[in-house]
Write an enzyme that holds these catalytic residues in place. Structure first.
Site, PDB file in Angstrom:
ATOM      1  N   HIS A 199      -3.421  -4.455   0.719  1.00 61.65           N
ATOM      2  CA  HIS A 199      -2.981  -5.226   2.205  1.00 61.65           C
ATOM      3  C   HIS A 199      -2.980  -6.897   1.938  1.00 61.65           C
ATOM      4  O   HIS A 199      -3.799  -7.279   2.698  1.00 61.65           O
ATOM      5  CB  HIS A 199      -3.692  -4.715   3.328  1.00 61.65           C
ATOM      6  CG  HIS A 199      -3.556  -3.068   3.862  1.00 61.65           C
ATOM      7  ND1 HIS A 199      -2.435  -2.982   4.238  1.00 61.65           N
ATOM      8  CD2 HIS A 199      -3.470  -1.876   2.800  1.00 61.65           C
ATOM      9  CE1 HIS A 199      -2.073  -1.703   4.169  1.00 61.65           C
ATOM     10  NE2 HIS A 199      -3.195  -1.531   3.544  1.00 61.65           N
ATOM     11  N   GLU A 252      -1.487  -8.488   4.673  1.00 60.71           N
ATOM     12  CA  GLU A 252      -1.552  -8.883   5.877  1.00 60.71           C
ATOM     13  C   GLU A 252      -3.282  -9.092   6.005  1.00 60.71           C
ATOM     14  O   GLU A 252      -3.135  -9.605   7.355  1.00 60.71           O
ATOM     15  CB  GLU A 252      -0.771  -8.025   6.852  1.00 60.71           C
ATOM     16  CG  GLU A 252      -1.465  -7.045   6.967  1.00 60.71           C
ATOM     17  CD  GLU A 252      -1.139  -5.781   5.655  1.00 60.71           C
ATOM     18  OE1 GLU A 252      -0.872  -4.523   5.818  1.00 60.71           O
ATOM     19  OE2 GLU A 252      -1.169  -6.398   4.781  1.00 60.71           O
ATOM     20  N   CYS A 300       0.844  -1.135  -0.134  1.00 59.31           N
ATOM     21  CA  CYS A 300      -0.206  -0.029  -0.341  1.00 59.31           C
ATOM     22  C   CYS A 300       1.288   1.571   0.126  1.00 59.31           C
ATOM     23  O   CYS A 300       1.185   1.392  -1.424  1.00 59.31           O
ATOM     24  CB  CYS A 300      -1.086  -0.123   1.026  1.00 59.31           C
ATOM     25  SG  CYS A 300      -2.440   1.340   1.038  1.00 59.31           S
TER      26      CYS A 300
END
Length: 246
Positions: free
Chosen positions: A220, A222, A114
């Site tokens: 993202h 994660e 990002c």
């Protein structure tokens, strides 16, 4: 043990904050910590060390780096002036550009996420939309403060490139979306790996390294666990990245 350096997010002094209100904080977001922590990998948060020599002593111990998401880039970092309220964080930009420049010159693996993806584009002399809804027509809303990492959009992989080769078993490709800035002009020596369905660049790689060794993604990975059955598998991406570590 692989030593994976993670660039810090910063929180600046705020007298209204009860804990460390008058101090600056360097931190890693917990989903990021959980995403990269696995057997054989030691995540190391790279703090804001003012002594340049000591900072580079730490960087020299790392096998590769992840540039985290977070606050906007300052427009001045890519040669522009702010068009509105989006001032960004020039201090953090300068800190992370030191890490990125070190890694590029040492030919170390780098994954930008990002903000980290956007920083990589700026490093390679590219530019950003400061706010896509303000500056670009026919673009979808890519960020919701309320829904945050529960929204998604389709993604189109560039044929024959890194992500297209990596995700051969998945028929539909979706990623989460938590950004209001985006790549405008692609940086030098970068090639596109993926686009969003409304034409924004969603991933790229550095052409002077093997595919997947130095790259960035706008989404993202994660946050994958939030709606994981609906998104491309983030673990596949990370596993491909760490294959480049010595």
């Amino acid at each position: 043990m692989i030593k994976l350096g993670i660039s810090s997010c910063f929180m600046y002094p705020d007298p209204d904050r009860n804990v460390f209100g008058h101090k600056s904080l360097s931190y890693v977001e917990n989903d990021m910590a959980n995403y990269v922590t696995r057997k054989g990998i030691l995540p190391v948060l790279i703090p804001d060390i003012l002594d340049k020599e000591l900072l580079y002593d730490i960087l020299n111990q790392m096998d590769g780096f992840i540039l985290q998401g977070g606050v906007d880039l300052a427009p001045e970092t890519y040669g522009e002036k702010p068009i509105g309220k989006w001032k960004g964080d020039a201090y953090r930009d300068a800190f992370e550009l030191k890490i990125l420049d070190f890694a590029i010159k040492k030919s170390l693996p780098i994954m930008g996420i990002c903000r980290g993806f956007q920083l990589m584009n700026a490093y390679f002399k590219g530019s950003l939309y400061q706010d896509i809804l303000t500056q670009k027509e026919d673009v979808n809303e890519h960020r919701s403060a309320e829904l945050y990492d529960t929204i998604k959009h389709p993604i189109v992989f560039a044929k024959g490139k890194f992500l297209d080769d990596l995700y051969t078993d998945e028929k539909e490709h979706y990623v989460n979306t938590v950004h209001h800035q985006a790549v405008k002009d692609l940086g030098k020596d970068l090639e596109v790996y993926a686009y969003s369905d409304d034409g924004l660049i969603e991933a790229f790689g550095y052409i002077k390294e093997p595919a997947g060794k130095v790259f960035g993604v706008q989404w993202h990975p994660e946050f994958f666990h939030t709606i994981k059955d609906e998104l491309v598998d983030a673990d596949i991406l990370f596993d491909a990245f760490i294959k480049h570590f010595k």
